[in-house]
Design a protein around this motif. Structure first.
Motif, PDB file in Angstrom:
ATOM      1  N   GLN A   1      10.737   9.322 -12.379  1.00 36.74           N
ATOM      2  CA  GLN A   1      10.309   7.936 -12.060  1.00 36.74           C
ATOM      3  C   GLN A   1      11.407   6.835 -11.827  1.00 36.74           C
ATOM      4  OE1 GLN A   1       6.901   7.435 -11.880  1.00 36.74           O
ATOM      5  NE2 GLN A   1       7.344   5.436 -11.297  1.00 36.74           N
ATOM      6  N   ALA A   2      12.320   6.910 -12.493  1.00 38.87           N
ATOM      7  CA  ALA A   2      13.544   5.962 -12.424  1.00 38.87           C
ATOM      8  C   ALA A   2      13.987   6.028 -10.895  1.00 38.87           C
ATOM      9  CB  ALA A   2      14.532   6.176 -13.339  1.00 38.87           C
ATOM     10  N   LEU A   3      13.991   7.102 -10.091  1.00 32.77           N
ATOM     11  CA  LEU A   3      14.608   7.456  -9.039  1.00 32.77           C
ATOM     12  C   LEU A   3      13.625   7.160  -8.078  1.00 32.77           C
ATOM     13  CD1 LEU A   3      16.319  10.996  -9.155  1.00 32.77           C
ATOM     14  CD2 LEU A   3      17.376   8.858  -9.012  1.00 32.77           C
ATOM     15  N   TYR A   4      12.251   7.023  -8.314  1.00 34.50           N
ATOM     16  CA  TYR A   4      11.265   6.403  -7.300  1.00 34.50           C
ATOM     17  C   TYR A   4      11.551   4.853  -7.323  1.00 34.50           C
ATOM     18  CZ  TYR A   4       9.004  10.864  -6.225  1.00 34.50           C
ATOM     19  OH  TYR A   4       8.714  12.272  -5.756  1.00 34.50           O
TER      20      TYR A   4
ATOM     21  N   TRP B   1       0.996  -1.374   0.042  1.00 34.65           N
ATOM     22  CA  TRP B   1      -0.018  -0.034   0.040  1.00 34.65           C
ATOM     23  C   TRP B   1       0.803   1.231  -0.073  1.00 34.65           C
ATOM     24  CZ3 TRP B   1      -0.113   3.201   4.267  1.00 34.65           C
ATOM     25  CH2 TRP B   1      -1.075   4.311   4.138  1.00 34.65           C
ATOM     26  N   ALA B   2       2.011   1.273   0.921  1.00 33.01           N
ATOM     27  CA  ALA B   2       2.626   2.566   1.055  1.00 33.01           C
ATOM     28  C   ALA B   2       3.429   2.678  -0.400  1.00 33.01           C
ATOM     29  CB  ALA B   2       3.784   2.323   2.282  1.00 33.01           C
ATOM     30  N   VAL B   3       4.037   1.739  -0.939  1.00 33.63           N
ATOM     31  CA  VAL B   3       4.755   1.788  -2.236  1.00 33.63           C
ATOM     32  C   VAL B   3       3.975   2.433  -3.371  1.00 33.63           C
ATOM     33  CG1 VAL B   3       6.077   0.587  -3.918  1.00 33.63           C
ATOM     34  CG2 VAL B   3       6.665   0.093  -1.618  1.00 33.63           C
ATOM     35  N   LEU B   4       2.754   1.617  -3.401  1.00 38.63           N
ATOM     36  CA  LEU B   4       1.986   1.942  -4.724  1.00 38.63           C
ATOM     37  C   LEU B   4       1.052   3.354  -4.158  1.00 38.63           C
ATOM     38  CD1 LEU B   4       0.297  -1.357  -5.355  1.00 38.63           C
ATOM     39  CD2 LEU B   4       2.127  -0.350  -6.447  1.00 38.63           C
ATOM     40  N   LYS B   5       0.806   3.839  -3.154  1.00 42.80           N
ATOM     41  CA  LYS B   5       0.215   4.867  -2.925  1.00 42.80           C
ATOM     42  C   LYS B   5       0.966   6.248  -2.856  1.00 42.80           C
ATOM     43  CE  LYS B   5      -2.938   7.087   0.317  1.00 42.80           C
ATOM     44  NZ  LYS B   5      -4.134   7.440  -0.871  1.00 42.80           N
ATOM     45  N   TYR B   6       2.256   5.936  -2.058  1.00 47.28           N
ATOM     46  CA  TYR B   6       3.127   7.183  -1.788  1.00 47.28           C
ATOM     47  C   TYR B   6       4.459   7.490  -2.702  1.00 47.28           C
ATOM     48  CZ  TYR B   6       0.033   7.753   1.920  1.00 47.28           C
ATOM     49  OH  TYR B   6      -0.786   8.029   2.768  1.00 47.28           O
ATOM     50  N   ILE B   7       5.046   6.165  -2.880  1.00 48.64           N
ATOM     51  CA  ILE B   7       6.192   6.120  -4.090  1.00 48.64           C
ATOM     52  C   ILE B   7       5.589   6.073  -5.399  1.00 48.64           C
ATOM     53  CG2 ILE B   7       8.430   4.991  -4.505  1.00 48.64           C
ATOM     54  CD1 ILE B   7       8.526   4.142  -1.663  1.00 48.64           C
ATOM     55  N   ARG B   8       4.771   5.174  -5.508  1.00 45.86           N
ATOM     56  CA  ARG B   8       4.162   5.194  -7.144  1.00 45.86           C
ATOM     57  C   ARG B   8       5.091   4.613  -7.902  1.00 45.86           C
ATOM     58  NH1 ARG B   8      -0.661   9.897  -7.254  1.00 45.86           N
ATOM     59  NH2 ARG B   8      -1.161   9.737  -5.141  1.00 45.86           N
ATOM     60  N   ILE B   9       4.814   3.352  -8.199  1.00 46.70           N
ATOM     61  CA  ILE B   9       5.997   2.781  -9.017  1.00 46.70           C
ATOM     62  C   ILE B   9       5.298   1.740 -10.111  1.00 46.70           C
ATOM     63  CG2 ILE B   9       7.763   2.748  -7.501  1.00 46.70           C
ATOM     64  CD1 ILE B   9       7.203  -0.602  -7.036  1.00 46.70           C
ATOM     65  N   ASN B  10       6.083   1.459 -11.190  1.00 45.95           N
ATOM     66  CA  ASN B  10       5.562   0.499 -12.168  1.00 45.95           C
ATOM     67  C   ASN B  10       6.282  -0.976 -11.781  1.00 45.95           C
ATOM     68  OD1 ASN B  10       5.690   3.366 -14.084  1.00 45.95           O
ATOM     69  ND2 ASN B  10       4.400   1.840 -14.663  1.00 45.95           N
ATOM     70  N   ASP B  11       5.258  -1.978 -11.719  1.00 43.52           N
ATOM     71  CA  ASP B  11       5.817  -3.067 -11.273  1.00 43.52           C
ATOM     72  C   ASP B  11       4.791  -4.279 -11.589  1.00 43.52           C
ATOM     73  OD1 ASP B  11       7.563  -5.026 -10.094  1.00 43.52           O
ATOM     74  OD2 ASP B  11       6.700  -4.912  -7.956  1.00 43.52           O
ATOM     75  N   ALA B  12       4.478  -4.298 -12.791  1.00 41.50           N
ATOM     76  CA  ALA B  12       3.366  -5.191 -13.092  1.00 41.50           C
ATOM     77  C   ALA B  12       3.502  -6.419 -12.827  1.00 41.50           C
ATOM     78  CB  ALA B  12       3.289  -4.956 -14.726  1.00 41.50           C
ATOM     79  N   GLY B  13       4.689  -7.189 -13.010  1.00 45.34           N
ATOM     80  CA  GLY B  13       4.961  -8.398 -12.808  1.00 45.34           C
ATOM     81  C   GLY B  13       5.489  -8.963 -11.136  1.00 45.34           C
ATOM     82  N   GLY B  14       5.426  -7.921 -10.472  1.00 46.81           N
ATOM     83  CA  GLY B  14       5.493  -8.105  -9.073  1.00 46.81           C
ATOM     84  C   GLY B  14       7.041  -8.319  -8.583  1.00 46.81           C
ATOM     85  N   SER B  15       8.229  -7.935  -9.431  1.00 46.02           N
ATOM     86  CA  SER B  15       9.219  -8.272  -9.280  1.00 46.02           C
ATOM     87  C   SER B  15       9.949  -7.400  -7.975  1.00 46.02           C
ATOM     88  CB  SER B  15      10.366  -7.666 -10.345  1.00 46.02           C
ATOM     89  OG  SER B  15      10.108  -8.464 -11.640  1.00 46.02           O
ATOM     90  N   ILE B  16       9.549  -6.467  -7.521  1.00 44.94           N
ATOM     91  CA  ILE B  16       9.773  -5.632  -6.460  1.00 44.94           C
ATOM     92  C   ILE B  16       9.004  -6.040  -5.235  1.00 44.94           C
ATOM     93  CG2 ILE B  16       9.943  -3.367  -5.205  1.00 44.94           C
ATOM     94  CD1 ILE B  16      10.526  -2.189  -8.156  1.00 44.94           C
TER      95      ILE B  16
END
Length: 481
Positions: A404-407, A163-178
């Motif tokens: 976005q890369a830094l995030y 929740w924190a990563v997707l709501k506040y850092i906001r990244i692209n991670d479609a396959g869940g690698s991170i």
């Protein structure tokens, strides 16, 4: 039976408490979402528009991966097949129902309720996959109550991190690698660090495979391999994004598979194939393409990522796993750091590169759907222009590619840090004296927790029939999972 590992009181009591808590929470907080609520249906409702028909095929595929794929894969030890499959069944079942609540409070909670649909189940299965990956690090040296405790603690930590990563850092991670693979790997490493057993570094009489257990395990590999495209594409945007995700996953898996066969033959002293390599290293490509799976990385990019992931995974099993056990007190029983940690880092790096290289020339206006945080913010004139080309495009944050890369980098470090600390704390809880942890001698032994059939062979009988070559082939240093 050893009193310290008896399940007569511990398991029923713990399950009863969990069920009471679960019933109370479900009764108070969980209701149907609009697609499952009869009140929301009327003569203008088209049943075929129900989200069930969009989400259930992916849910079913991931369900097979969770219960059949992981279950069979973890049954590779000759004397630990019951435990590998059954503890996977128990842990997965609890983790999913617990994740429905934990993720529900952060993602599906409004009007005082968690609104339940098939999409909740799909998300919960991803959380369950995190637990089962971490389970691999402590396989053979834990009991069912310890594993339930692990799921009980890991799921909420994962839900908060997600929740924190997707709501506040906001990244692209479609396959869940991170958020899936890196989190699970380092959580498991943290837990197994605390559960370190020095005597296991010298090998264990029952830490061996057999002809039949290896066949069962590779069946698990095949189930995971076949359904991995669904795993990577389930939560991507429908349409061309999902299409690319399926293509890239298949290509990555294919290239990692043939590379695994080649490496296995090259590095085997007798020039033969090793089943442990086939069971695990072949899957590396599915993880490596994960972070960029829906991006325009090109088919050849997916192919190269599959080869890179397979190579890193293979040498990780061969050299890094023994080093970590001997030098760092990290006994990674199933080599999750190789199949999920190293490949997750490669995938995350590839995702960052894909973000930096993304341009409108390559993606067209849809770039702002795929990289939604780069879309113009509310009030920007360019947003109105894009919305004419892509109706329904939502305002973004106006980030540049470099921002976005830094995030993405920040999310990688934050995820690893939180999961490692969470794993360490969970390991301390699992290591408490009242847990039914097996003794060193009882590790990798189904007899500790199960009534065994009459044809169950003992390790002592095996020793009298094994040749010296067989002992070498089945030694712990030759096992990789």
């Amino acid at each position: 039976m050893n009193v310290s590992t008896s399940l007569r009181v511990r398991l029923p009591a713990f399950v009863f408490v969990l069920e009471v808590v679960m019933i109370a929470l479900y009764a108070v907080f969980v209701t149907y979402d609009d697609n499952a609520n009869a009140k929301m249906q009327n003569n203008e409702t088209n049943p075929m528009d129900n989200s069930l028909y969009r989400d259930y095929p992916y849910f079913a595929d991931v369900q097979v991966m969770i219960f059949v794929g992981f279950g069979c894969l973890l049954a590779f030890f000759r004397f630990y097949g019951f435990s590998g499959m059954v503890f996977n069944f128990l842990t997965a079942t609890f983790a999913i129902q617990w994740a429905i609540l934990m993720q529900g409070f952060f993602q599906f909670y409004y009007d005082g309720k968690i609104h339940l649909g098939v999409i909740n189940l799909l998300n919960a299965e991803f959380a369950c996959a995190v637990v089962l990956i971490s389970f691999g690090a402590v396989l053979g040296k834990t009991g069912p109550v310890q594993l339930l405790v692990m799921a009980l603690l890991e799921v909420p930590i994962f839900a908060v991190t997600e929740w924190a990563v997707l709501k506040y850092i906001r990244i692209n991670d479609a396959g869940g690698s991170i958020l899936i693979h890196l989190f699970a790997a380092y959580f498991g490493l943290g837990a197994t660090f605390v559960l370190y057993r020095p005597s296991l570094n010298k090998g264990h009489a029952k830490e061996i495979t057999s002809y039949h257990s290896d066949i069962l395990s590779v069946m698990g590999t095949l189930f995971l391999w076949v359904f991995w495209p669904s795993f990577n594409s389930a939560l991507t945007l429908k349409g061309d994004d999902q299409h690319r995700a399926i293509l890239h996953t298949f290509i990555g898996l294919s290239s990692s598979t043939i590379t695994a066969f080649a490496l296995s033959a090259i590095f085997n002293k007798r020039g033969k194939l090793t089943m442990a390599d086939i069971q695990n290293v072949t899957l590396a490509g599915g993880v490596t393409v994960g972070a960029s799976v829906d991006m325009m990385i090109s088919p050849v990019g997916a192919y190269v990522l599959g080869i890179m992931g397979c190579t890193a995974c293979f040498f990780g099993y061969r050299y890094l796993t023994p080093f970590m056990a001997q030098r760092l007190r990290i006994q990674d029983q199933c080599g999750i750091h190789n199949l999920h940690g190293l490949t997750g880092l490669i995938s995350s790096t590839a995702g960052i590169c894909a973000i930096l290289l993304a341009t409108e020339e390559t993606y067209g206006p849809s770039m702002y759907q795929i990289f939604s945080h780069r879309a113009p913010p509310e009030g920007d004139p360019k947003l109105l222009e894009l919305q004419q080309l892509i109706p329904g495009l939502k305002p973004g944050l106006g980030r540049t590619a470099k921002e976005q890369a830094l995030y993405q980098v920040a999310a990688i470090f934050a995820t690893i840090a939180v999961s490692t600390v969470g794993g360490l704390l969970t390991g301390f809880v699992m290591n408490l004296s009242f847990m039914e942890s097996p003794s060193d001698e009882g590790c990798f032994n189904d007899e500790v927790f199960f009534d065994m059939p009459s044809d169950f062979d003992s390790a002592e009988e095996l020793k009298t029939t094994m040749s010296s070559d067989e002992k070498l082939e089945m030694s712990p240093t030759n096992l990789k999972v």
